[in-house]
Design an enzyme around this catalytic site. Structure first.
Site, PDB file in Angstrom:
ATOM      1  N   HIS A 183       0.790  -1.226   0.000  1.00  0.00           N
ATOM      2  CA  HIS A 183       0.000   0.000   0.000  1.00  0.00           C
ATOM      3  C   HIS A 183       0.824   1.278   0.000  1.00  0.00           C
ATOM      4  O   HIS A 183       0.235   2.360   0.024  1.00  0.00           O
ATOM      5  CB  HIS A 183      -0.932   0.023   1.212  1.00  0.00           C
ATOM      6  CG  HIS A 183      -2.164  -0.802   1.047  1.00  0.00           C
ATOM      7  ND1 HIS A 183      -3.269  -0.370   0.360  1.00  0.00           N
ATOM      8  CD2 HIS A 183      -2.458  -2.047   1.463  1.00  0.00           C
ATOM      9  CE1 HIS A 183      -4.199  -1.305   0.364  1.00  0.00           C
ATOM     10  NE2 HIS A 183      -3.726  -2.343   1.025  1.00  0.00           N
TER      11      HIS A 183
ATOM     12  N   LYS B  61      -8.321  13.907   4.842  1.00  0.00           N
ATOM     13  CA  LYS B  61      -7.480  12.697   4.834  1.00  0.00           C
ATOM     14  C   LYS B  61      -6.468  12.801   5.967  1.00  0.00           C
ATOM     15  O   LYS B  61      -6.327  13.864   6.591  1.00  0.00           O
ATOM     16  CB  LYS B  61      -6.775  12.518   3.493  1.00  0.00           C
ATOM     17  CG  LYS B  61      -6.019  13.742   3.009  1.00  0.00           C
ATOM     18  CD  LYS B  61      -5.459  13.513   1.609  1.00  0.00           C
ATOM     19  CE  LYS B  61      -6.550  13.613   0.565  1.00  0.00           C
ATOM     20  NZ  LYS B  61      -6.581  12.490  -0.352  1.00  0.00           N
ATOM     21  N   ARG B  62      -5.801  11.719   6.210  1.00  0.00           N
ATOM     22  CA  ARG B  62      -4.752  11.689   7.237  1.00  0.00           C
ATOM     23  C   ARG B  62      -3.743  12.807   6.967  1.00  0.00           C
ATOM     24  O   ARG B  62      -3.398  13.100   5.820  1.00  0.00           O
ATOM     25  CB  ARG B  62      -4.075  10.314   7.192  1.00  0.00           C
ATOM     26  CG  ARG B  62      -2.942  10.109   8.151  1.00  0.00           C
ATOM     27  CD  ARG B  62      -2.548   8.619   8.173  1.00  0.00           C
ATOM     28  NE  ARG B  62      -2.196   8.116   6.864  1.00  0.00           N
ATOM     29  CZ  ARG B  62      -0.958   8.131   6.360  1.00  0.00           C
ATOM     30  NH1 ARG B  62       0.048   8.637   7.075  1.00  0.00           N
ATOM     31  NH2 ARG B  62      -0.696   7.631   5.163  1.00  0.00           N
TER      32      ARG B  62
ATOM     33  N   LYS C 249       0.919  14.342   1.561  1.00  0.00           N
ATOM     34  CA  LYS C 249      -0.437  14.650   1.103  1.00  0.00           C
ATOM     35  C   LYS C 249      -0.621  16.151   0.877  1.00  0.00           C
ATOM     36  O   LYS C 249      -1.620  16.579   0.301  1.00  0.00           O
ATOM     37  CB  LYS C 249      -1.466  14.117   2.105  1.00  0.00           C
ATOM     38  CG  LYS C 249      -1.468  12.578   2.168  1.00  0.00           C
ATOM     39  CD  LYS C 249      -2.469  12.050   3.185  1.00  0.00           C
ATOM     40  CE  LYS C 249      -2.408  10.538   3.306  1.00  0.00           C
ATOM     41  NZ  LYS C 249      -2.984   9.828   2.145  1.00  0.00           N
TER      42      LYS C 249
ATOM     43  N   THR D 129      -8.479   6.615  -1.993  1.00  0.00           N
ATOM     44  CA  THR D 129      -9.867   6.225  -2.262  1.00  0.00           C
ATOM     45  C   THR D 129     -10.821   7.380  -2.007  1.00  0.00           C
ATOM     46  O   THR D 129     -11.943   7.364  -2.494  1.00  0.00           O
ATOM     47  CB  THR D 129     -10.292   5.020  -1.400  1.00  0.00           C
ATOM     48  OG1 THR D 129     -10.015   5.286  -0.025  1.00  0.00           O
ATOM     49  CG2 THR D 129      -9.555   3.762  -1.832  1.00  0.00           C
TER      50      THR D 129
ATOM     51  N   LYS E 102     -14.478   8.495  -3.833  1.00  0.00           N
ATOM     52  CA  LYS E 102     -15.709   8.810  -3.099  1.00  0.00           C
ATOM     53  C   LYS E 102     -16.250  10.176  -3.498  1.00  0.00           C
ATOM     54  O   LYS E 102     -17.456  10.350  -3.714  1.00  0.00           O
ATOM     55  CB  LYS E 102     -15.445   8.754  -1.591  1.00  0.00           C
ATOM     56  CG  LYS E 102     -15.115   7.366  -1.080  1.00  0.00           C
ATOM     57  CD  LYS E 102     -14.424   7.408   0.284  1.00  0.00           C
ATOM     58  CE  LYS E 102     -13.817   6.049   0.610  1.00  0.00           C
ATOM     59  NZ  LYS E 102     -12.880   6.113   1.745  1.00  0.00           N
TER      60      LYS E 102
END
Length: 838
Positions: A378, A569-570, A575, A677, A681
């Site tokens: 992952h 998100k985290r 990110k 993901t 969504k």
């Protein structure tokens, strides 16, 4: 609370349980069951029943509908001799179960009617359920989506994990900072789980080895001494959509072998009398301990082995019920999928069981092991490719390090045979990393010990095959493959966005709930003015719901007519939430300097948790809130820009944010995000994506078309080229006036006048310490792309058309498609239809 009753239900409370009523999916039967459970399961009446009792009564009613299917499903798998899939994951981010169960049972209208007739509000009941604290981010949510899809596709499958008593943590924002508090999600019990004390397995840690040859010269190794923990099973039913399949998620809780040491108690040492129990049961207390300290690392390793050992003992128990001690069919009947490297110790554990318990030869054991396991990678981030200090591993799991060393010895001999004299290849591929402190590379073990290794987007799979693990690919070219992630449309459209789901079903039918490709029928409607008007009304209604939530929780008023620009998100540097904030500051400056330069209002919404020990990520959260405090209270902005950070992000909060979003921020550094993901969504709910060519963004681009997505920045090859030429972030800082101004405001204390140097570590990391995730290189492209967002949103009709097309072209991103590929290409598993007895 008082529950309104009809004459029929009044009589039921006074009656005995009517089990025949449970066979009928009608409102009256649901009311009968709910009121019966209130009385006989919860010992409550109309005067003493609380709202939580009502929730539990409804949950127990739905369980009754599930249980017959659950039992029949498990029995059918035995009767059919089905090959079973075991999905091992340290996380399952399930969210709330009630609504998802109602949808999958096809009982939404019936339940709504029954609850309404009892004078209750289904939405209020749903809000009473705690999110299950079994996961943190995308890894756990993916696992939950996969369980839903496996049941819907009627695959004989099981999820295995840990029953954490507390989730990772409950996030509060105090003075702009993240503060972690316990997440007691089990405080009021979990009506969906069934304790299984009959399934109790010993798990050993520490101890020593006794090695010897028997009278016939065969080698034996006995693992002796050490401490034992008992793993007790808790089962949760996982229903498929519109079928009779109810699969099982089995979670392990740590139990002490002895609850109470009477000898200590009798001598007055009351704390020591229960200390062993307390220490033992910490194994399943908390999801992901802080591994910045040695004790945290050791606990994390023990958690991983704990659930893997119990799971494999359980799998073998189930296999032997049919096949006895004949393991020649094991890999034909058992497929084990490792969800990332966390369960990779399972390879050594299965070898241990086959060698030491079942007395199989090394060669036979290894053949079974490799053909049983599949490994999903992952991440390519080095810190996530687990490496355990050899000294720690040897202490905690002495038998397993012996097995791993033997696996490695044989593997290195094979490399030497194929590539004689290639010392660097031996070093790169070895399971044991040499250095001042030797480390066990769990990713290498997972690759060597599995017959399949897959990435989770095409780009990610290309990177692990051609770069990160290229040596392994050259040696085992058929082992590597791609399985692009997906999401379940039951949870992420039917459950979380009922207004949009209803409009879609009314317009094209409900077939999309089972086959997401059927959303393509929406394409002709993307230019239908009447349909687009209804589409926009649904989005606006969802935005009003979120605006109300923001006001109630953050005391910030936001305009539902503004662009809802969302990054949830985290928190992690790759990110690039920091890039989002640089845009917010740039926009803030533009509005102050020339209010007419910005055409539309914008609400920038961020949410996500930072790991407790991740200082930089936590400082970014503080910066977001500091910028929000300044921007939201500056009258010169005139409401054109708002910044919001929503605390304690999880599945239930995502179900409020995602249906309301106009813009989906997927802005990670190209080549760092395995898949993502949340991008899927958001697209499925009609948000347009602004993103880099990273992870599954590339495949979303391919599906929706370049005119329906905002792509910016360098791709991974371009960034690699810049790095090879010597990346200089100061060049971008010194040559871009807007960028320089934004960074200087942050570093000089404009947003932290009480502590002017507070955010210098963030700006210094970008300007002077390498800008590891290359925010400054992508800044101008990002700002330009955001201008295009603004211009398109100003043309609302054009925006709505593209919104419809994003939904219509999301068919590929169903987890049903992903699981069909796993079943066909990796597991060799086939559907088994469940028929209920007449």
């Amino acid at each position: 609370m008082a529950v309104k009753r009809s004459p029929r239900t009044e009589a039921v409370v006074k009656a005995d349980i009517d089990f025949d009523s449970l066979k009928h999916k009608d409102a009256e039967s649901v009311k009968v069951s709910m009121l019966t459970h209130l009385k006989y399961s919860l010992a409550k009446d109309q005067y003493s029943a609380t709202k939580l009792d009502v929730f539990n009564g409804l949950a127990m009613t739905l369980r009754d509908f599930l249980f017959e299917r659950w039992i029949e499903t498990q029995q059918t798998y035995y009767n059919k001799g089905a090959k079973r899939v075991y999905y091992l994951s340290l996380e399952f981010l399930m969210g709330r179960t009630l609504t998802n169960t109602i949808i999958n049972l096809g009982m939404h209208d019936v339940i709504s009617k029954a609850v309404s007739e009892l004078g209750l509000d289904l939405n209020e009941i749903e809000e009473l359920e705690y999110d299950a604290g079994l996961g943190n981010g995308g890894l756990g949510r993916l696992a939950a989506c996969f369980l839903d899809s496996m049941a819907t596709l009627e695959l004989p499958a099981y999820g295995y994990g840990i029953r954490y008593e507390y989730g990772i943590f409950f996030q509060k924002i105090i003075d702009g900072y993240q503060v972690e508090t316990p997440d007691p999600w089990l405080r009021y019990g979990n009506p969906w789980e069934i304790p299984r004390p009959e399934f109790l397995y010993p798990v050993t840690f520490y101890g020593h080895l006794n090695e010897y040859n028997d009278s016939e010269g065969f080698y034996h190794c006995d693992w002796e001494g050490g401490t034992q923990v008992m793993a007790m099973a808790y089962d949760v039913p996982i229903p498929g959509y519109n079928n009779n399949t109810v699969n099982n998620m089995r979670l392990w809780a740590a139990k002490s072998t002895r609850d109470f040491e009477l000898d200590y108690f009798n001598h007055g040492n009351y704390e020591q009398a229960v200390s062993d129990k307390v220490v033992t049961e910490t194994l399943s207390k908390v999801l992901y301990p802080n591994d910045n300290v040695f004790e945290g690392k050791e606990l994390r390793l023990k958690q991983e082995y704990f659930f893997v050992s119990a799971t494999l003992q359980d799998i073998i128990r189930r296999y032997k019920k049919t096949h006895g001690s004949n393991f020649s069919h094991f890999s034909d009947k058992v497929a084990v999928q490792l969800n990332d490297t966390h369960p990779a110790i399972g390879i050594a554990e299965l070898m241990r069981i086959l060698l030491d318990v079942e007395n199989l030869s090394w060669e036979e054991s290894w053949d079974i092991t490799v053909n049983t396991f599949g490994y999903t990678n992952h991440t390519i981030l080095p810190e996530a490719l687990e490496k355990w200090p050899m000294s720690l591993f040897s202490k905690v799991l002495p038998r397993h390090i012996k097995i791993i060393n033997e696996i490695n010895f044989r593997f290195l001999n094979e490399i030497e045979r194929r590539y004689p004299g290639d010392i660097s290849k031996l070093s790169r591929m070895s399971i044991i990393e040499e250095g001042n402190e030797k480390r066990v590379r769990m990713a290498n073990l997972a690759i060597i010990g599995s017959h399949s290794v897959n990435g989770v987007s095409q780009l990610h799979s290309d990177i692990i095959r051609d770069d990160i693990f290229s040596d392994f690919h050259l040696m085992y070219p058929g082992k590597f493959n791609n399985k692009t992630n997906g999401i379940t449309q039951r949870r992420w459209l039917a459950v979380c966005n009922p207004m949009l789901a209803g409009l879609i079903t009314e317009s094209i039918g409900g077939g999309w709930i089972r086959d997401l490709y059927k959303l393509k029928k929406l394409i002709p409607l993307a230019k239908d003015k009447s349909f687009l008007s209804r589409w926009e009304k649904v989005k606006t209604a969802n935005k009003k719901v979120l605006a109300d939530y923001i006001y109630r929780h953050n005391c910030i008023e936001v305009d539902p007519e503004s662009i809802f620009d969302c990054q949830v998100k985290r928190l992690h540097e790759y990110k690039r939430q920091l890039l989002n904030i640089l845009h917010a500051v740039t926009l803030y400056n533009r509005i102050r300097e020339n209010p007419d330069s910005v055409k539309v209002k914008r609400t920038i919404i961020l949410a996500g948790k930072a790991a407790p020990g991740y200082y930089t990520a936590k400082l970014i959260i503080k910066l977001v809130n500091a910028v929000a405090e300044t921007v939201n209270n500056d009258s010169s902005v005139k409401g054109m820009l708002k910044v919001v950070f929503l605390a304690n992000y999880g599945v239930s909060l995502a179900e409020k944010i995602i249906p309301a979003a106009n813009l989906s921020e997927q802005i990670s550094t190209a080549g760092t995000e395995a898949s993502g993901t949340s991008n899927m969504k958001f697209a499925l709910n009609g948000a347009l994506t602004i993103g880099t060519l990273d992870g599954a963004n590339i495949e979303i681009l391919e599906e929706v078309g370049k005119d329906n997505i905002f792509i910016f920045g360098y791709d991974s090859a371009g960034l690699s080229k810049i790095k090879s030429m010597g990346y200089d972030p100061q060049y971008y800082y010194n040559t871009n006036d807007e960028l320089k101004k934004a960074l200087d405001m942050i570093s000089s204390g404009y947003f932290s006048p009480y502590n002017t140097d507070l955010f210098k570590p963030l700006t210094d990391s970008l300007i002077y310490h390498g800008d590891n995730y290359m925010l400054l290189a992508d800044y101008q492209s990002y700002i330009d792309s955001q201008r295009q967002v603004e211009e398109l949103y100003f043309d609302r009709s054009g925006w709505n058309t593209k919104s419809v097309l994003n939904v219509a072209k999301s068919g590929k991103f169903s987890s049903d498609r992903t699981i069909e590929e796993y079943a066909k290409d990796i597991w060799g598993a086939k559907p088994v239809s469940i028929k209920l007895p007449e």
